[in-house]
Design a protein around this motif. Structure first.
Motif, PDB file in Angstrom:
ATOM      1  N   TYR A   1      63.158  29.806  37.818  1.00  0.00           N
ATOM      2  CA  TYR A   1      62.535  30.356  36.330  1.00  0.00           C
ATOM      3  C   TYR A   1      63.719  31.272  36.107  1.00  0.00           C
ATOM      4  O   TYR A   1      63.991  32.321  36.811  1.00  0.00           O
ATOM      5  CB  TYR A   1      61.133  30.768  36.803  1.00  0.00           C
ATOM      6  N   HIS A   2      64.162  31.090  34.626  1.00  0.00           N
ATOM      7  CA  HIS A   2      64.955  31.973  33.986  1.00  0.00           C
ATOM      8  C   HIS A   2      64.539  32.621  32.783  1.00  0.00           C
ATOM      9  O   HIS A   2      65.299  33.471  32.310  1.00  0.00           O
ATOM     10  CB  HIS A   2      66.457  31.136  33.944  1.00  0.00           C
ATOM     11  N   LEU A   3      63.461  32.026  32.201  1.00  0.00           N
ATOM     12  CA  LEU A   3      62.735  32.577  31.133  1.00  0.00           C
ATOM     13  C   LEU A   3      61.091  33.124  31.654  1.00  0.00           C
ATOM     14  O   LEU A   3      60.886  32.639  32.666  1.00  0.00           O
ATOM     15  CB  LEU A   3      62.495  31.596  29.957  1.00  0.00           C
ATOM     16  N   TYR A   4      60.934  34.050  30.725  1.00  0.00           N
ATOM     17  CA  TYR A   4      59.443  34.691  31.184  1.00  0.00           C
ATOM     18  C   TYR A   4      58.900  35.257  29.825  1.00  0.00           C
ATOM     19  O   TYR A   4      59.883  35.592  28.864  1.00  0.00           O
ATOM     20  CB  TYR A   4      59.606  35.747  32.234  1.00  0.00           C
ATOM     21  N   MET A   5      57.641  35.077  29.799  1.00  0.00           N
ATOM     22  CA  MET A   5      56.903  35.697  28.698  1.00  0.00           C
ATOM     23  C   MET A   5      55.889  36.619  29.376  1.00  0.00           C
ATOM     24  O   MET A   5      55.196  36.369  30.237  1.00  0.00           O
ATOM     25  CB  MET A   5      56.198  34.837  27.687  1.00  0.00           C
ATOM     26  N   ILE A   6      55.935  37.907  28.699  1.00  0.00           N
ATOM     27  CA  ILE A   6      54.792  38.949  29.247  1.00  0.00           C
ATOM     28  C   ILE A   6      53.587  38.810  28.480  1.00  0.00           C
ATOM     29  O   ILE A   6      53.847  38.991  27.003  1.00  0.00           O
ATOM     30  CB  ILE A   6      55.450  40.504  29.280  1.00  0.00           C
ATOM     31  N   CYS A   7      52.559  38.691  28.901  1.00  0.00           N
ATOM     32  CA  CYS A   7      51.472  38.423  27.930  1.00  0.00           C
ATOM     33  C   CYS A   7      50.182  39.119  28.149  1.00  0.00           C
ATOM     34  O   CYS A   7      50.118  39.840  29.574  1.00  0.00           O
ATOM     35  CB  CYS A   7      51.168  36.855  27.841  1.00  0.00           C
ATOM     36  N   ARG A   8      49.089  38.829  27.522  1.00  0.00           N
ATOM     37  CA  ARG A   8      47.681  39.444  27.790  1.00  0.00           C
ATOM     38  C   ARG A   8      46.627  38.264  27.907  1.00  0.00           C
ATOM     39  O   ARG A   8      46.777  37.543  26.866  1.00  0.00           O
ATOM     40  CB  ARG A   8      47.286  40.554  26.684  1.00  0.00           C
ATOM     41  N   ILE A   9      46.123  38.214  28.994  1.00  0.00           N
ATOM     42  CA  ILE A   9      44.860  37.256  28.967  1.00  0.00           C
ATOM     43  C   ILE A   9      43.597  37.674  29.544  1.00  0.00           C
ATOM     44  O   ILE A   9      43.431  39.039  29.534  1.00  0.00           O
ATOM     45  CB  ILE A   9      45.347  36.236  30.216  1.00  0.00           C
ATOM     46  N   PRO A  10      42.670  36.984  29.113  1.00  0.00           N
ATOM     47  CA  PRO A  10      41.371  37.571  29.465  1.00  0.00           C
ATOM     48  C   PRO A  10      41.116  37.961  31.100  1.00  0.00           C
ATOM     49  O   PRO A  10      41.968  37.566  31.773  1.00  0.00           O
ATOM     50  CB  PRO A  10      40.219  36.434  29.103  1.00  0.00           C
ATOM     51  N   TYR A  11      40.505  38.931  31.286  1.00  0.00           N
ATOM     52  CA  TYR A  11      40.075  39.358  32.678  1.00  0.00           C
ATOM     53  C   TYR A  11      39.310  38.134  33.337  1.00  0.00           C
ATOM     54  O   TYR A  11      38.338  37.675  32.967  1.00  0.00           O
ATOM     55  CB  TYR A  11      39.181  40.721  32.870  1.00  0.00           C
ATOM     56  N   ILE A  12      39.852  37.514  34.535  1.00  0.00           N
ATOM     57  CA  ILE A  12      39.193  36.424  35.225  1.00  0.00           C
ATOM     58  C   ILE A  12      39.057  36.986  36.723  1.00  0.00           C
ATOM     59  O   ILE A  12      40.017  37.712  37.292  1.00  0.00           O
ATOM     60  CB  ILE A  12      40.400  35.415  35.351  1.00  0.00           C
ATOM     61  N   SER A  13      37.980  36.694  37.251  1.00  0.00           N
ATOM     62  CA  SER A  13      37.680  36.956  38.449  1.00  0.00           C
ATOM     63  C   SER A  13      36.649  35.914  39.317  1.00  0.00           C
ATOM     64  O   SER A  13      36.118  35.219  38.283  1.00  0.00           O
ATOM     65  CB  SER A  13      36.828  38.457  38.669  1.00  0.00           C
ATOM     66  N   PHE A  14      36.400  36.173  40.384  1.00  0.00           N
ATOM     67  CA  PHE A  14      35.477  35.242  41.212  1.00  0.00           C
ATOM     68  C   PHE A  14      33.929  35.935  41.108  1.00  0.00           C
ATOM     69  O   PHE A  14      34.020  36.989  40.763  1.00  0.00           O
ATOM     70  CB  PHE A  14      35.841  35.081  42.728  1.00  0.00           C
ATOM     71  N   VAL A  15      33.107  35.379  41.093  1.00  0.00           N
ATOM     72  CA  VAL A  15      31.690  35.684  41.021  1.00  0.00           C
ATOM     73  C   VAL A  15      31.371  36.103  42.470  1.00  0.00           C
ATOM     74  O   VAL A  15      31.510  35.162  43.520  1.00  0.00           O
ATOM     75  CB  VAL A  15      30.629  34.561  40.562  1.00  0.00           C
ATOM     76  N   LYS A  16      30.751  37.295  42.651  1.00  0.00           N
ATOM     77  CA  LYS A  16      30.430  37.649  43.777  1.00  0.00           C
ATOM     78  C   LYS A  16      29.400  36.704  44.665  1.00  0.00           C
ATOM     79  O   LYS A  16      28.439  36.120  43.863  1.00  0.00           O
ATOM     80  CB  LYS A  16      29.556  39.356  43.531  1.00  0.00           C
ATOM     81  N   ASP A  17      29.627  36.682  45.954  1.00  0.00           N
ATOM     82  CA  ASP A  17      28.652  35.780  46.718  1.00  0.00           C
ATOM     83  C   ASP A  17      28.630  34.579  46.451  1.00  0.00           C
ATOM     84  O   ASP A  17      27.889  33.571  46.764  1.00  0.00           O
ATOM     85  CB  ASP A  17      27.173  36.470  46.675  1.00  0.00           C
ATOM     86  N   SER A  18      29.741  33.952  45.575  1.00  0.00           N
ATOM     87  CA  SER A  18      29.635  32.535  45.212  1.00  0.00           C
ATOM     88  C   SER A  18      30.384  31.565  46.151  1.00  0.00           C
ATOM     89  O   SER A  18      30.514  30.533  46.047  1.00  0.00           O
ATOM     90  CB  SER A  18      30.104  32.477  43.780  1.00  0.00           C
ATOM     91  N   LEU A  19      31.356  32.383  46.946  1.00  0.00           N
ATOM     92  CA  LEU A  19      32.079  31.692  47.955  1.00  0.00           C
ATOM     93  C   LEU A  19      31.295  31.012  49.206  1.00  0.00           C
ATOM     94  O   LEU A  19      30.582  31.853  49.451  1.00  0.00           O
ATOM     95  CB  LEU A  19      33.422  32.327  48.512  1.00  0.00           C
ATOM     96  N   GLU A  20      31.527  29.765  49.267  1.00  0.00           N
ATOM     97  CA  GLU A  20      30.775  28.841  50.234  1.00  0.00           C
ATOM     98  C   GLU A  20      31.922  28.079  50.849  1.00  0.00           C
ATOM     99  O   GLU A  20      32.275  27.069  50.294  1.00  0.00           O
ATOM    100  CB  GLU A  20      29.474  28.304  49.758  1.00  0.00           C
TER     101      GLU A  20
END
Length: 308
Positions: free
Chosen positions: A37-56
């Motif tokens: 990679y030789h090009l990049y864009m710094i950006c703002r995205i929505p906050y994304i997370s896993f849901v608590k206790d959802s991992l099975e």
């Protein structure tokens, strides 16, 4: 003036590889040798997370849920169920969510893997494209391609400034980075019905010069002109150069295209391939922007893509 040469040339640059990551993950990418990679864009995205206790995790599949922040403070939820190869994955010691709910931690002997929610979302087949605010466009190449965007961003002052200001102002979402590797092609166009100053043997000599020069031309010039084109298109808040004037014969970083009398540069970036929709204060949300910039004014030269 109409055409100068019977055969005119342009440059078409597409985003060949794109990857979305958090600044915290750049050190991992650097260790993995992600130097393409030789090009990049710094950006703002929505906050994304896993849901608590959802991992099975079972012998046949892994289930979890992801939540994505909305502007109004609400969240959208996405459920995942991923099949597992029992034989290949049976020797993993543990799967668990960390306390921040931003990482699935997988342990296998002395090896620990960290998987962010962005690994799963957004993707090309997402029903909802992730709104992505473009804040800064940059590049890193060096003399012979020895410097990559990943190494440049590891100590990037502007990135640090953006992260600090974002945190201080408690802005919506997260700061992230889009890594891009451009792929360039020469486009030629001949239209005998439009008057041209140079035809015949002299036009053939021009064609030969273009192909010989571009075959030897450093890829650095492609990176330079692509960076400038996307800065001009998005006019990101944190950029300074190229925002108002591009292309310009005084910009030495892509002078070759003026020397060869190129007619136009076109840049094509499919954010949709990684599930993004780009925007900022100057550009309405778009998932596949295509922008064309002629090297000559309409008064000096007819645009090579104006066929009639």
């Amino acid at each position: 003036m109409d055409r100068k040469y019977l055969t005119e040339f342009g440059l078409l640059v597409k985003g060949h590889q794109l990857q979305l990551c958090y600044p915290q993950d750049l050190s991992y990418l650097k260790r993995e040798g992600k130097n393409r990679y030789h090009l990049y864009m710094i950006c703002r995205i929505p906050y994304i997370s896993f849901v608590k206790d959802s991992l099975e995790v079972t012998t046949g599949y892994m289930k979890f849920s992801i939540k994505v922040e909305k502007e109004e403070g609400d969240f959208s939820y996405i459920d995942y169920k991923i099949k597992r190869d029992n034989e290949a994955e049976s020797n993993y010691d543990s799967f668990e969510l960390d306390e921040s709910l931003r990482t699935i931690v997988i342990k296998k002997g002395e090896t620990t893997l960290h998987i962010r929610p962005t690994y799963f979302y957004p993707k090309e087949d997402s029903n909802i494209l992730l709104p992505t605010e473009i804040l800064y466009v940059g590049q890193s190449y060096g003399n012979e391609g020895e410097r990559s965007a990943v190494s440049r961003l590891s100590g990037h002052e502007t990135l640090q400034k953006i992260v600090q200001e974002h945190s201080f102002n408690r802005n919506f979402g997260d700061i992230a980075v889009i890594l891009i590797e451009p792929e360039a092609k020469i486009v030629s166009m001949t239209n005998p019905w439009i008057p041209s100053q140079v035809t015949g043997k002299n036009n053939e000599l021009h064609e030969k010069e273009v192909y010989e020069t571009m075959s030897e031309e450093s890829y650095k010039s492609v990176v330079n002109i692509t960076e400038a084109a996307w800065i001009r298109y998005f006019r990101p808040y944190y950029n300074e150069k190229f925002k108002q004037i591009f292309p310009n014969i005084k910009h030495t970083s892509y002078k070759t295209y003026y020397d060869l009398d190129f007619g136009s540069v076109m840049v094509d970036l499919d954010f949709g391939c990684i599930g993004l929709e780009a925007y900022n204060e100057h550009i309405a949300p778009i998932n596949h922007p295509i922008a064309e910039f002629p090297f000559h004014s309409s008064e000096d030269r007819k645009n090579m893509f104006d066929l009639f």
